[in-house]
Write a protein that holds these residues in place. Structure first.
Motif, PDB file in Angstrom:
ATOM      1  N   LEU A 144      -6.561   9.733  -1.441  1.00 50.32           N
ATOM      2  CA  LEU A 144      -5.370   8.893  -1.574  1.00 50.32           C
ATOM      3  C   LEU A 144      -5.824   7.440  -1.654  1.00 50.32           C
ATOM      4  CD1 LEU A 144      -2.995  10.544   1.069  1.00 50.32           C
ATOM      5  CD2 LEU A 144      -3.227  11.073  -1.367  1.00 50.32           C
ATOM      6  N   LEU A 146      -4.717   3.881  -1.949  1.00 50.13           N
ATOM      7  CA  LEU A 146      -3.418   3.284  -1.669  1.00 50.13           C
ATOM      8  C   LEU A 146      -3.500   1.758  -1.558  1.00 50.13           C
ATOM      9  CD1 LEU A 146      -2.272   5.856   1.058  1.00 50.13           C
ATOM     10  CD2 LEU A 146      -1.869   5.935  -1.415  1.00 50.13           C
ATOM     11  N   LYS A 162       3.998   5.209   3.814  1.00 49.95           N
ATOM     12  CA  LYS A 162       3.407   5.931   4.943  1.00 49.95           C
ATOM     13  C   LYS A 162       4.068   7.298   5.136  1.00 49.95           C
ATOM     14  CE  LYS A 162       1.952   1.830   7.548  1.00 49.95           C
ATOM     15  NZ  LYS A 162       2.108   1.043   8.799  1.00 49.95           N
ATOM     16  N   ALA A 165       3.170   9.604   2.106  1.00 50.21           N
ATOM     17  CA  ALA A 165       1.781  10.059   2.137  1.00 50.21           C
ATOM     18  C   ALA A 165       1.572  11.128   3.202  1.00 50.21           C
ATOM     19  CB  ALA A 165       0.852   8.871   2.379  1.00 50.21           C
ATOM     20  N   ILE A 186      -8.625   9.018   2.711  1.00 51.13           N
ATOM     21  CA  ILE A 186      -7.719   7.880   2.578  1.00 51.13           C
ATOM     22  C   ILE A 186      -8.537   6.632   2.240  1.00 51.13           C
ATOM     23  CG2 ILE A 186      -5.971   6.460   3.717  1.00 51.13           C
ATOM     24  CD1 ILE A 186      -5.519   8.861   5.618  1.00 51.13           C
ATOM     25  N   ILE A 306      -3.042   6.653   8.401  1.00 48.05           N
ATOM     26  CA  ILE A 306      -2.023   6.111   7.502  1.00 48.05           C
ATOM     27  C   ILE A 306      -1.070   5.196   8.268  1.00 48.05           C
ATOM     28  CG2 ILE A 306       0.016   6.741   6.154  1.00 48.05           C
ATOM     29  CD1 ILE A 306      -1.572   9.196   5.189  1.00 48.05           C
ATOM     30  N   PHE A 422       5.963  11.582  -4.276  1.00 48.25           N
ATOM     31  CA  PHE A 422       4.841  12.187  -3.560  1.00 48.25           C
ATOM     32  C   PHE A 422       5.095  13.669  -3.291  1.00 48.25           C
ATOM     33  CE2 PHE A 422       2.866   8.282  -3.484  1.00 48.25           C
ATOM     34  CZ  PHE A 422       1.710   8.262  -2.707  1.00 48.25           C
TER      35      PHE A 422
END
Length: 436
Positions: A144, A146, A162, A165, A186, A306, A422
């Motif tokens: 991920l 981000l 958040k 995800a 992440i 996250i 998502f």
């Protein structure tokens, strides 16, 4: 008697009322035929709705593991009820669920009251649908990537990101046929990425562009003999102190900034493939950044990671993609990735909400965009799938072209849309496929 016989004979020969009687008899099959057209059309609509709701239920329970059949039944019925408006259609459906190995089968049956077919004694039509989901047994590694830049603080973007995800992690983790089949990394980014100060002494860093400052770091670098003897400090091969380093690294030398060439040369060799340690800006914004978390199956730790993300700094999508690629590369820095295999999908989910504004060499968007385009092309050429998400702002063409295919690009106009985006990506990533 003769009069009665004469009257009956006259009635028998009188043809004036026959049309009405014939019409009355003939109208029955006409009405039945018209009713059949209407009622069968309604049945097709109900069947279509049943099938769509059943497929959604099948995907939901197919991703669940460790459940009994009765638990799966209850879960499937709950998802079915949410997707099938029986109160509006007036046709409730009852599910049955069975499981055999990696295959989950569902069926639903409903009775549709007829409208006009009742004139011939047909008061209901039986409508049914079936769905079958197969766990593909494929393995999955997801990075991920981000955007954690300052603009993500506006409009609730970071808050929704958040949640979205974490929901994605929940969905893909449930799709693992065996423990360890699904792993997630992440990679928060702004201008830099943060690899963590615990990696201060790795051989693939170089410090030529780092200017030490007071405090911070692990205190390594310029040590006196007393500190070394007491074990309070240890020198390394870098000539500069690392004091003040907060864990961030910049783009590598071009064209290594758009590649994943690794390992770096031995100490003493060229710094071209090493990552340069980064100074924080004067306002300390660019390294106010959550650290990278390599591939993991610790879902709780991933969620906590996250939750700790924060918005700060400018945008450099190239370095975020570079480290997403590193996370999926066997032998890469900080990576626990497996070697490429036919039963393993490697995927980057890349999200940003703004234009490239700064990298190691430039603050010209077009110049930085060229680096992003190059690394996107290289990642896809390496067999890694890329989903790209544009949040409200940013270069739509650049972000769209980074995706593996057009259907893997998403653009949202409000932060709230991220939840459904998502969820869609998570479903695509899961090891579940409607097989019937």
């Amino acid at each position: 008697m003769r009069r009665i016989q004469k009257l009956l004979g006259a009635l028998w020969q009188d043809r004036r009322g026959n049309f009405a009687a014939i019409f009355a008899i003939a109208i029955i099959p006409v009405v039945a035929a018209a009713g059949a057209t209407v009622d069968i059309s309604r049945a097709y609509i109900v069947e279509s709705r049943l099938k769509a709701a059943l497929d959604a239920s099948a995907l939901a329970v197919g991703g669940a593991t460790g459940m009994t059949t009765s638990q799966m039944q209850a879960m499937a019925q709950s998802f079915f009820n949410a997707n099938y408006p029986a109160s509006k259609l007036g046709v409730p459906g009852t599910l049955s669920v069975s499981q055999s190995g990696n295959v989950v089968s569902l069926s639903v049956h409903a009775q549709l009251p007829t409208t006009l077919m009742g004139v011939v004694g047909i008061n209901t039509l039986n409508v049914s649908a079936t769905s079958q989901v197969t766990r593909m047994g494929k393995k999955l590694e997801v990075a991920l990537v981000l955007d954690n830049t300052g603009s993500m603080a506006s409009g609730g973007r970071m808050t929704v990101l958040k949640t979205a995800a974490k929901n994605l992690i929940t969905t893909v983790s449930a799709a693992a046929t065996n423990p360890g089949d699904v792993k997630v990394a992440i990679v928060p980014f702004n201008v830099d990425v943060n690899i963590g100060t615990t990696n201060e002494n790795v051989s693939w860093l170089h410090w030529d562009e780092f200017t030490p400052s007071g405090g911070g770091g692990n205190g390594n670098g310029n040590c006196n003999i007393i500190q070394i003897l007491l074990g309070l400090c240890n020198n390394n091969n870098n000539s500069n102190s690392h004091a003040g380093w907060e864990g961030c690294v910049m783009d590598r030398d071009q064209n290594y900034d758009a590649q994943n060439t690794f390992p770096p040369p031995n100490p003493g060799g060229s710094n071209a493939t090493r990552y340069p340690a980064s100074n924080s800006d004067s306002d300390n914004s660019n390294c106010n950044l959550q650290t990278i978390m390599p591939l993991s199956t610790n879902w709780s730790a991933l969620n906590s990671h996250i939750d700790a993300m924060a918005s700060a700094g400018n945008t450099n999508t190239t370095i975020g993609l570079a480290w997403g690629w590193n996370m999926l590369t066997q032998g890469g820095p900080l990576s626990s990735a497996a070697a490429p295999a036919a039963n393993l999908d490697k995927v980057i989910v890349f999200l940003t909400d703004g234009d490239n504004t700064r990298n190691r060499w430039s603050n010209n968007s077009n110049t930085i965009n060229a680096r992003t385009t190059l690394i996107c092309n290289n990642i896809k050429a390496a067999g890694i799938k890329v989903y790209s998400v544009r949040v409200i702002e940013g270069n739509a063409t650049l972000i769209r072209n980074c995706a593996t295919e057009p259907g893997m690009y998403y653009s949202v106009t409000t932060a709230s849309e991220l939840t459904s985006v998502f969820a869609s990506i998570a479903q695509s990533l899961s090891n579940l496929r409607i097989s019937r």
